[in-house]
Design an enzyme around this catalytic site. Structure first.
Site, PDB file in Angstrom:
ATOM      1  N   ASP A 164      -1.318  -2.549   0.951  1.00  0.00           N
ATOM      2  CA  ASP A 164      -0.956  -2.006   2.083  1.00  0.00           C
ATOM      3  C   ASP A 164      -0.848  -3.187   3.169  1.00  0.00           C
ATOM      4  O   ASP A 164      -1.642  -4.173   2.917  1.00  0.00           O
ATOM      5  CB  ASP A 164      -1.575  -0.831   2.492  1.00  0.00           C
ATOM      6  CG  ASP A 164      -1.150   0.346   1.875  1.00  0.00           C
ATOM      7  OD1 ASP A 164      -0.336   0.437   1.074  1.00  0.00           O
ATOM      8  OD2 ASP A 164      -2.164   1.330   2.021  1.00  0.00           O
ATOM      9  N   MET A 165      -0.174  -3.223   3.989  1.00  0.00           N
ATOM     10  CA  MET A 165      -0.192  -4.382   5.248  1.00  0.00           C
ATOM     11  C   MET A 165      -0.917  -3.544   6.171  1.00  0.00           C
ATOM     12  O   MET A 165      -0.561  -2.559   6.820  1.00  0.00           O
ATOM     13  CB  MET A 165       1.355  -4.702   5.640  1.00  0.00           C
ATOM     14  CG  MET A 165       0.997  -5.647   6.583  1.00  0.00           C
ATOM     15  SD  MET A 165      -0.068  -7.295   6.000  1.00  0.00           S
ATOM     16  CE  MET A 165       0.793  -7.944   4.661  1.00  0.00           C
ATOM     17  N   GLN A 175       6.198  -5.446   7.578  1.00  0.00           N
ATOM     18  CA  GLN A 175       6.491  -4.632   8.762  1.00  0.00           C
ATOM     19  C   GLN A 175       7.388  -5.116   9.569  1.00  0.00           C
ATOM     20  O   GLN A 175       7.652  -6.320  10.164  1.00  0.00           O
ATOM     21  CB  GLN A 175       5.055  -4.462   9.446  1.00  0.00           C
ATOM     22  CG  GLN A 175       4.120  -3.817   8.848  1.00  0.00           C
ATOM     23  CD  GLN A 175       2.742  -4.297   9.338  1.00  0.00           C
ATOM     24  OE1 GLN A 175       2.658  -5.615   9.641  1.00  0.00           O
ATOM     25  NE2 GLN A 175       1.783  -3.503   9.271  1.00  0.00           N
ATOM     26  N   ARG A 185       7.312  -3.265  -0.069  1.00  0.00           N
ATOM     27  CA  ARG A 185       7.802  -1.957   0.678  1.00  0.00           C
ATOM     28  C   ARG A 185       7.801  -2.695   2.036  1.00  0.00           C
ATOM     29  O   ARG A 185       7.265  -3.209   2.790  1.00  0.00           O
ATOM     30  CB  ARG A 185       6.440  -1.179   0.624  1.00  0.00           C
ATOM     31  CG  ARG A 185       6.515  -0.048   1.504  1.00  0.00           C
ATOM     32  CD  ARG A 185       5.178   0.718   1.968  1.00  0.00           C
ATOM     33  NE  ARG A 185       4.531   1.293   0.594  1.00  0.00           N
ATOM     34  CZ  ARG A 185       3.213   1.228   0.554  1.00  0.00           C
ATOM     35  NH1 ARG A 185       2.301   0.828   1.482  1.00  0.00           N
ATOM     36  NH2 ARG A 185       2.813   1.798  -0.591  1.00  0.00           N
TER      37      ARG A 185
END
Ligand SMILES: Cc1cc2nc3c(=O)[nH]c(=O)nc-3n(C[C@H](O)[C@H](O)[C@H](O)COP(=O)(O)OP(=O)(O)OC[C@H]3O[C@@H](n4cnc5c(N)ncnc54)[C@H](O)[C@@H]3O)c2cc1C
Length: 294
Positions: free
Chosen positions: A114-115, A144, A170
């Site tokens: 995840d970021m 993002q 993602r």
């Protein structure tokens, strides 16, 4: 929101979280799988500094991977590196996340990093590249669209990949409160960049996990996928558990791959407050409940 009584926040958070126990995440994933939807399971917790807790989280991820394999769930895993002390000791963090990836790979599974906020961006990209070299095809990252640097990060990843087609990103809007020098603030500007980033990925053999509940972005994404004639195994949609289930259903009915982010665990408070802030109607409900309950 952080001053709200935890019991009250829990009442409204339940829709966004599978539960506090691993068995709750398994049950939710089984239900999603039965609807033809994949999951990415996430153990809640972040910014950990306590070694004992880090050890606990790692063992819990290992248990989660074993349980997912034993129950033959259709899922992957999402990990927040600050849970393993990213900001304190990158070497130790890499070793912990690597142990999780080793376990996942032994069961043929995939792990996504995840970021988190911008203190973590370079470190998380570096961690991703290191893991990708060792476990090609089994790890992914998040970028993002609100960050001004994201297109450069994408170009850098494509150069790093050097034509192997292993990059899996993602793409989401981004949830942290970042300064205007680093992040677009205007909703339309973020959306424009989201679609530019996605366009770049589709044209450069990057596997995109299109993570959004925004109808405009979903329409834009489908338009690009059709324009470039991208086959259905070369991308997927992702949504959060408890958010826009009808929209999710409509995408699944079109035959696209959908993966739901299923968070669980005892550290539910920070994740929940982020979700509740995204949903202004919820804040009104909470305030009403503060006055009307009992
Ligand atoms: C699978 C997945 C993984 C993610 N991983 C990360 C990550 O690693 N790092 C990161 O910074 N961010 C992550 N995010 C969060 C993301 O950055 C956004 O904050 C979040 O998805 C909301 O953006 P949106 O694209 O849905 O658009 P928005 O404009 O926020 O929402 C579009 C519509 O969706 C509905 N909606 C959105 N959120 C809610 C809610 N909480 N409750 C009810 N309705 C809602 C509303 O109808 C809203 O109008 C992730 C999101 C998803 C879906």
């Amino acid at each position: 929101m952080q001053y709200m009584p935890r019991n009250l926040v829990w009442i409204f958070s339940k829709r966004y979280i599978a539960g506090k126990e691993l068995s709750n995440a398994v049950t939710v994933t089984q239900k999603l799988n039965a609807q033809g939807v994949k999951a990415t399971m996430d153990l809640l917790g972040e910014f950990q500094t306590n070694e004992e807790m880090v050890h606990y989280y790692k063992q819990e991820y290992i248990r989660l991977i074993e349980e997912s394999a034993a129950k033959e769930l259709d899922n992957s895993f999402s990990v927040k590196p600050t849970m393993f002390g990213l900001l304190l000791d990158e070497g130790k963090c890499h070793a912990h996340v690597r142990d999780i990836v080793v376990k996942a790979v032994s069961h043929g599974r995939f792990v996504r990093i995840d970021m988190e906020d911008t203190q973590c961006t370079d470190r998380e990209l570096m961690l991703y590249k290191r893991l990708l070299e060792e476990f090609p095809g089994h790890v992914g990252i998040v970028l993002q669209a609100y960050l001004k640097r994201t297109m450069d990060d994408l170009k850098n990843l494509v150069a790093f990949d050097n034509g192997r087609g292993l990059i899996n990103v993602r793409i989401c809007k981004g949830i942290y409160n970042e300064p205007a020098e680093m992040a677009y603030k205007d909703r339309n500007e973020i959306n424009d960049h989201y679609l530019l980033d996605l366009d770049f990925m589709l044209r450069n053999n990057v596997y995109p996990a299109i993570a959004t509940h925004d109808k405009k972005l979903i329409r834009g994404a489908i338009h690009k996928i059709k324009t470039y004639n991208i086959s259905r195994d070369k991308f997927e949609f992702q949504m959060l558990y408890g958010v826009t289930p009808e929209l999710r259903k409509s995408i699944v009915e079109k035959g696209y791959t959908m993966r739901i982010y299923v968070p669980y665990g005892k550290d539910w408070f920070n994740y929940s407050t982020r979700r509740l802030k995204e949903n202004p109607r919820m804040v009104t409900h909470i305030i009403k409940a503060l006055f009307f309950r009992g």
